[in-house]
Design an enzyme around this catalytic site. Structure first.
Site, PDB file in Angstrom:
ATOM      1  N   CYS A   1      39.414  68.764 110.489  1.00 40.87           N
ATOM      2  CA  CYS A   1      40.641  69.134 111.191  1.00 40.87           C
ATOM      3  C   CYS A   1      41.799  68.180 110.939  1.00 40.87           C
ATOM      4  O   CYS A   1      42.901  68.382 111.458  1.00 40.87           O
ATOM      5  CB  CYS A   1      40.361  69.250 112.691  1.00 40.87           C
ATOM      6  SG  CYS A   1      39.070  70.448 113.061  1.00 40.87           S
TER       7      CYS A   1
ATOM      8  N   HIS B   1      46.327  65.383 118.928  1.00 34.61           N
ATOM      9  CA  HIS B   1      45.298  66.292 118.435  1.00 34.61           C
ATOM     10  C   HIS B   1      44.847  67.215 119.568  1.00 34.61           C
ATOM     11  O   HIS B   1      44.802  68.432 119.391  1.00 34.61           O
ATOM     12  CB  HIS B   1      44.119  65.499 117.880  1.00 34.61           C
ATOM     13  CG  HIS B   1      43.118  66.344 117.161  1.00 34.61           C
ATOM     14  ND1 HIS B   1      43.448  67.109 116.060  1.00 34.61           N
ATOM     15  CD2 HIS B   1      41.792  66.548 117.380  1.00 34.61           C
ATOM     16  CE1 HIS B   1      42.378  67.751 115.636  1.00 34.61           C
ATOM     17  NE2 HIS B   1      41.352  67.433 116.421  1.00 34.61           N
TER      18      HIS B   1
ATOM     19  N   GLU C   1      41.073  60.386 122.589  1.00 40.03           N
ATOM     20  CA  GLU C   1      42.425  60.242 122.048  1.00 40.03           C
ATOM     21  C   GLU C   1      43.365  59.619 123.070  1.00 40.03           C
ATOM     22  O   GLU C   1      44.222  58.803 122.724  1.00 40.03           O
ATOM     23  CB  GLU C   1      42.984  61.591 121.593  1.00 40.03           C
ATOM     24  CG  GLU C   1      44.372  61.456 120.979  1.00 40.03           C
ATOM     25  CD  GLU C   1      44.968  62.765 120.512  1.00 40.03           C
ATOM     26  OE1 GLU C   1      45.940  62.732 119.741  1.00 40.03           O
ATOM     27  OE2 GLU C   1      44.457  63.833 120.919  1.00 40.03           O
TER      28      GLU C   1
ATOM     29  N   LYS D   1      48.294  72.893 120.996  1.00 38.37           N
ATOM     30  CA  LYS D   1      47.130  73.753 120.781  1.00 38.37           C
ATOM     31  C   LYS D   1      46.849  74.605 122.019  1.00 38.37           C
ATOM     32  O   LYS D   1      46.085  75.575 121.928  1.00 38.37           O
ATOM     33  CB  LYS D   1      45.903  72.910 120.424  1.00 38.37           C
ATOM     34  CG  LYS D   1      45.953  72.295 119.022  1.00 38.37           C
ATOM     35  CD  LYS D   1      44.668  71.556 118.716  1.00 38.37           C
ATOM     36  CE  LYS D   1      44.685  70.927 117.317  1.00 38.37           C
ATOM     37  NZ  LYS D   1      45.594  69.761 117.236  1.00 38.37           N
TER      38      LYS D   1
ATOM     39  N   HIS E   1      43.429  76.104 117.905  1.00 33.11           N
ATOM     40  CA  HIS E   1      43.135  75.043 116.943  1.00 33.11           C
ATOM     41  C   HIS E   1      42.941  75.635 115.552  1.00 33.11           C
ATOM     42  O   HIS E   1      41.950  76.310 115.287  1.00 33.11           O
ATOM     43  CB  HIS E   1      41.879  74.290 117.387  1.00 33.11           C
ATOM     44  CG  HIS E   1      41.598  73.057 116.603  1.00 33.11           C
ATOM     45  ND1 HIS E   1      42.434  72.576 115.619  1.00 33.11           N
ATOM     46  CD2 HIS E   1      40.542  72.194 116.645  1.00 33.11           C
ATOM     47  CE1 HIS E   1      41.916  71.488 115.099  1.00 33.11           C
ATOM     48  NE2 HIS E   1      40.769  71.230 115.701  1.00 33.11           N
TER      49      HIS E   1
ATOM     50  N   PHE F   1      36.057  66.189 112.416  1.00 34.33           N
ATOM     51  CA  PHE F   1      34.633  65.893 112.359  1.00 34.33           C
ATOM     52  C   PHE F   1      34.362  64.978 111.162  1.00 34.33           C
ATOM     53  O   PHE F   1      34.928  65.156 110.083  1.00 34.33           O
ATOM     54  CB  PHE F   1      33.823  67.173 112.196  1.00 34.33           C
ATOM     55  CG  PHE F   1      33.703  68.003 113.453  1.00 34.33           C
ATOM     56  CD1 PHE F   1      34.154  67.546 114.676  1.00 34.33           C
ATOM     57  CD2 PHE F   1      33.113  69.265 113.395  1.00 34.33           C
ATOM     58  CE1 PHE F   1      34.026  68.315 115.820  1.00 34.33           C
ATOM     59  CE2 PHE F   1      32.979  70.051 114.535  1.00 34.33           C
ATOM     60  CZ  PHE F   1      33.440  69.567 115.754  1.00 34.33           C
TER      61      PHE F   1
END
Length: 413
Positions: free
Chosen positions: A163, A303, A314, A335, A340, A401
């Site tokens: 991502c 994010h 985060e 998002k 996403h 990831f």
């Protein structure tokens, strides 16, 4: 090193298939979620997503391009076409080797691969594969097809960092221009992940929300009851250009890119470091490269996917860099509206950062009913309605990831 500016933008998204529509809907807090229509999802734990609506590839692609490309490549070609037209650079005054394409995608042609494997099984394992199976599904075909369409012969490749892929692509494009290896780069990212295997895989690892009874409120970063991300599709494109070249041709300049960085958590396949150490380090590296202090950042697009663990990790990184009560900062987790886009997320969120700089408006975060008590009250998350605010510097965070952390910083000129 050479300075780099943004001179064009293009987008395909759940909120609109051109930049102005996308921006208008984001500022208005429009929600892109809806029932999955790509396949029959009735037996799946998650039956909703943020799909692209009313997508007509024939606006920018010819029949052969459509036939020979996976949907993620069609999104790339479509967004790139808008961005290239927006930039208006003239190839007659450039060598084809002065222009390259660096594109991000985490999954590539997932849908193509699934369809071909299904056909193989249904045909009792007779090897009757489409001759375009490999070129349609390999992730580097998006920049390859863009380069073929327009005749760009500079460097061309795909970044794959889950991502964080689009932000990684933008960073690489920035650095190639800085080093004098290109004058113009088409960059960004795209994803078409709303497929049976992708939905099934993410739900089985409990990464996605399964709030089917109230899907319109499922993407809710920082909310106390969040339970996973909402998958989305689409892509975004930026034209990065060497500053002197852009000035010399009288280009419209949206902003300058002044900082970027990457770090790796080196911790877990899917979970980020709980204290956000590596993400904070990346943010500080980008600030250092840009010659900025944390208080210089006016807008942060995090994010913030709406996962219970990821959002808080985060936030720990943000607290480490900006403190518990940053005075000048505004944060919006977009998002909550777009869902996403995985490998395309960093590109569409870069466009939101750039439009915030251009317009002096910060889009909102929607769907938060009760803020997670672990988030300090002094963290300035913009809720429900857009905020009018001068944005001189905007930071965009993307994490993936594998522990990938990619940061970019945009500057108003």
């Amino acid at each position: 090193m050479k300075r780099v500016v943004v001179t064009g933008m293009g987008v395909v998204s759940p909120l609109g298939n051109d930049v102005e529509t996308f921006w208008k809907n984001a500022v208005s807090g429009i929600n892109g979620v809806g029932p999955i229509t790509r396949f029959d999802a009735s037996k799946f734990k998650t039956r909703f997503a943020c799909e692209v609506k009313d997508f007509d590839p024939t606006i920018h692609l010819d029949r052969i391009e459509i036939k020979r490309s996976d949907l993620f490549t069609q999104y790339a070609l479509y967004a790139a076409a808008e961005a290239i037209a927006d930039s208006g650079f003239d190839m007659n005054s450039l060598s084809p080797y002065d222009v390259g394409v660096i594109w991000g995608s985490g999954q590539g042609g997932m849908e193509t691969l699934e369809v071909e494997i299904k056909d193989y099984v249904e045909n009792k394992y007779q090897p009757r594969f489409n001759p375009f199976l490999i070129p349609k599904f390999i992730a580097n075909m998006a920049p390859g097809m863009i380069a073929i369409k327009y005749g760009y012969r500079g460097m061309s490749f795909t970044t794959v960092s889950a991502c964080a892929s689009a932000n990684t692509a933008i960073m690489d494009a920035l650095n190639y221009i800085r080093l004098g290896k290109a004058k113009i780069m088409v960059t960004g990212g795209s994803e078409a992940p709303i497929t049976e295997a992708s939905i099934g895989g993410f739900t089985s690892m409990k990464a996605m929300s399964s709030q089917n009874d109230n899907a319109e409120e499922a993407s809710k970063p920082y909310d106390a009851d969040r339970n996973g991300f909402v998958i989305a599709e689409g892509g975004g494109a930026l034209i990065l250009e060497e500053y002197e070249h852009a000035i010399g041709r009288g280009a419209k300049i949206y902003c300058e890119i002044v900082g970027s960085s990457m770090t790796t958590d080196a911790y877990h396949m899917t979970s980020p470091l709980e204290n956000g150490e590596a993400a904070a380090y990346a943010m500080n590296l980008a600030l250092k490269e840009a010659g900025l202090k944390p208080e210089d950042i006016d807008y942060l697009n995090p994010h913030a996917t709406s996962t219970p663990v990821g959002d808080l990790c985060e936030m720990e990184a943000i607290r480490t860099v900006f403190g518990d009560n940053p005075e000048s900062l505004a944060i919006s987790a977009t998002k909550s509206m777009t869902g996403h886009l995985l490998g395309g997320a960093g590109a569409v969120e870069s466009i939101l950062c750039i439009k915030a700089i251009e317009t002096g408006v910060v889009p909102p975060t929607i769907n938060i009913k009760q803020l997670d008590e672990k988030i300090p009250a002094g963290i300035p998350i913009i809720l429900d309605k857009a905020l009018e605010k001068e944005v001189r510097f905007a930071m965009n965070n993307s994490f993936g990831f594998g522990g990938h952390n990619a940061i970019t910083i945009f500057k108003k000129l």
